[in-house]
Write a protein that holds these residues in place. Sequence first.
Motif, mmCIF file in Angstrom:
data_model
loop_
_atom_site.group_PDB
_atom_site.id
_atom_site.type_symbol
_atom_site.label_atom_id
_atom_site.label_comp_id
_atom_site.label_asym_id
_atom_site.label_seq_id
_atom_site.Cartn_x
_atom_site.Cartn_y
_atom_site.Cartn_z
ATOM 1 N N VAL A 45 -1.503 -16.622 -8.214
ATOM 2 C CA VAL A 45 -1.781 -16.485 -6.779
ATOM 3 C C VAL A 45 -0.895 -17.431 -5.963
ATOM 4 O O VAL A 45 -0.423 -17.064 -4.875
ATOM 5 C CB VAL A 45 -3.280 -16.710 -6.488
ATOM 6 C CG1 VAL A 45 -3.552 -16.836 -5.000
ATOM 7 C CG2 VAL A 45 -4.083 -15.557 -7.078
ATOM 8 N N ASP A 48 2.421 -15.639 -5.851
ATOM 9 C CA ASP A 48 2.431 -14.352 -5.137
ATOM 10 C C ASP A 48 0.993 -13.972 -4.763
ATOM 11 O O ASP A 48 0.192 -13.634 -5.624
ATOM 12 C CB ASP A 48 3.058 -13.275 -6.028
ATOM 13 C CG ASP A 48 3.170 -11.922 -5.345
ATOM 14 O OD1 ASP A 48 2.796 -11.794 -4.161
ATOM 15 O OD2 ASP A 48 3.647 -10.982 -6.023
ATOM 16 N N LYS A 49 0.686 -14.035 -3.483
ATOM 17 C CA LYS A 49 -0.683 -13.774 -2.991
ATOM 18 C C LYS A 49 -1.169 -12.357 -3.303
ATOM 19 O O LYS A 49 -2.370 -12.092 -3.288
ATOM 20 C CB LYS A 49 -0.774 -14.016 -1.481
ATOM 21 C CG LYS A 49 -0.499 -15.440 -1.072
ATOM 22 C CD LYS A 49 -1.646 -16.335 -1.433
ATOM 23 C CE LYS A 49 -1.390 -17.725 -0.876
ATOM 24 N NZ LYS A 49 -1.865 -18.771 -1.714
ATOM 25 N N SER A 50 -0.249 -11.437 -3.584
ATOM 26 C CA SER A 50 -0.679 -10.059 -3.864
ATOM 27 C C SER A 50 -1.515 -9.967 -5.142
ATOM 28 O O SER A 50 -2.201 -8.966 -5.367
ATOM 29 C CB SER A 50 0.532 -9.113 -3.947
ATOM 30 O OG SER A 50 1.302 -9.389 -5.094
ATOM 31 N N TRP A 51 -1.495 -11.027 -5.974
ATOM 32 C CA TRP A 51 -2.344 -11.042 -7.166
ATOM 33 C C TRP A 51 -3.821 -11.018 -6.795
ATOM 34 O O TRP A 51 -4.665 -10.644 -7.614
ATOM 35 C CB TRP A 51 -2.043 -12.263 -8.031
ATOM 36 C CG TRP A 51 -0.853 -12.071 -8.918
ATOM 37 C CD1 TRP A 51 0.399 -12.560 -8.729
ATOM 38 C CD2 TRP A 51 -0.820 -11.312 -10.124
ATOM 39 N NE1 TRP A 51 1.221 -12.158 -9.751
ATOM 40 C CE2 TRP A 51 0.496 -11.389 -10.626
ATOM 41 C CE3 TRP A 51 -1.761 -10.580 -10.833
ATOM 42 C CZ2 TRP A 51 0.887 -10.768 -11.799
ATOM 43 C CZ3 TRP A 51 -1.373 -9.960 -12.019
ATOM 44 C CH2 TRP A 51 -0.066 -10.053 -12.480
ATOM 45 N N LEU A 52 -4.149 -11.382 -5.571
ATOM 46 C CA LEU A 52 -5.551 -11.334 -5.141
ATOM 47 C C LEU A 52 -6.066 -9.902 -5.036
ATOM 48 O O LEU A 52 -7.276 -9.681 -4.959
ATOM 49 C CB LEU A 52 -5.724 -12.064 -3.805
ATOM 50 C CG LEU A 52 -5.627 -13.588 -3.899
ATOM 51 C CD1 LEU A 52 -5.567 -14.209 -2.511
ATOM 52 C CD2 LEU A 52 -6.783 -14.155 -4.692
ATOM 53 N N ASN A 53 -5.175 -8.927 -5.073
ATOM 54 C CA ASN A 53 -5.583 -7.516 -5.080
ATOM 55 C C ASN A 53 -6.053 -7.077 -6.465
ATOM 56 O O ASN A 53 -6.654 -6.015 -6.608
ATOM 57 C CB ASN A 53 -4.429 -6.625 -4.611
ATOM 58 C CG ASN A 53 -4.044 -6.908 -3.183
ATOM 59 O OD1 ASN A 53 -4.888 -7.258 -2.361
ATOM 60 N ND2 ASN A 53 -2.763 -6.786 -2.878
ATOM 61 N N ASN A 54 -5.778 -7.874 -7.475
ATOM 62 C CA ASN A 54 -6.224 -7.591 -8.830
ATOM 63 C C ASN A 54 -7.649 -8.108 -8.976
ATOM 64 O O ASN A 54 -7.914 -9.295 -8.780
ATOM 65 C CB ASN A 54 -5.274 -8.289 -9.817
ATOM 66 C CG ASN A 54 -5.664 -8.098 -11.259
ATOM 67 O OD1 ASN A 54 -6.742 -8.524 -11.678
ATOM 68 N ND2 ASN A 54 -4.786 -7.490 -12.030
ATOM 69 N N ALA A 58 -8.896 -11.901 -8.796
ATOM 70 C CA ALA A 58 -9.635 -12.215 -7.563
ATOM 71 C C ALA A 58 -11.000 -12.835 -7.844
ATOM 72 O O ALA A 58 -11.481 -13.654 -7.061
ATOM 73 C CB ALA A 58 -9.784 -10.969 -6.714
#
Length: 176
Positions: A45, A48-54, A58
């Motif tokens: 995270v 890359d903050k987009s890992w919070l979509n996992n 999350a």
Amino acid sequence: MEKKYWNPYFGGVVLGTMLFLSFVIASQGFGASGTFSRATAQFLVDSDKSWLNNAYIAHYFRHGDNALLNWTVIETIGIFLGGFASALLAGRFMIRPDKAKGYSTLKRLFWALIGGMIIAFATRLTRGCTSGQGLDGMATFSVGAWIFMFATFAAALIFSPLFRKQWVDENEGGDE
């Protein structure tokens, strides 16, 4: 002069007391594998903050923006520091792999890495490490934990002869 280890019965009483206190104070038992999952999630995270979509990643952030602010992380740091202090106090601190004299260090480290990777993968599959399954699960009379521990000991008895030469020199016999 090598110092003696603690009496295993005394160590068991200390461990059991600490486990009981852990349940009373923190409302959970032991187990350290979550620390490594949390550290991995935090690293992902942070990069890359987009890992919070996992959903899996999350869930480590459901109570805040830092996955490392958790009991298991603090416990793991305490285990490391306590082990270090214990080794120093007992005069057993050394930086070298534990292996048989005739076994190469590189080979020993290779097999330790492979074994660690297998254990890490299995830990995520079983949703907990051996200490979490064995100590917490058995203390709470979880049938699955008891089956897990019997299977663990059975596997160790079956497969340990295959890896004996990593720890025991053949000319010593290992019957100490």
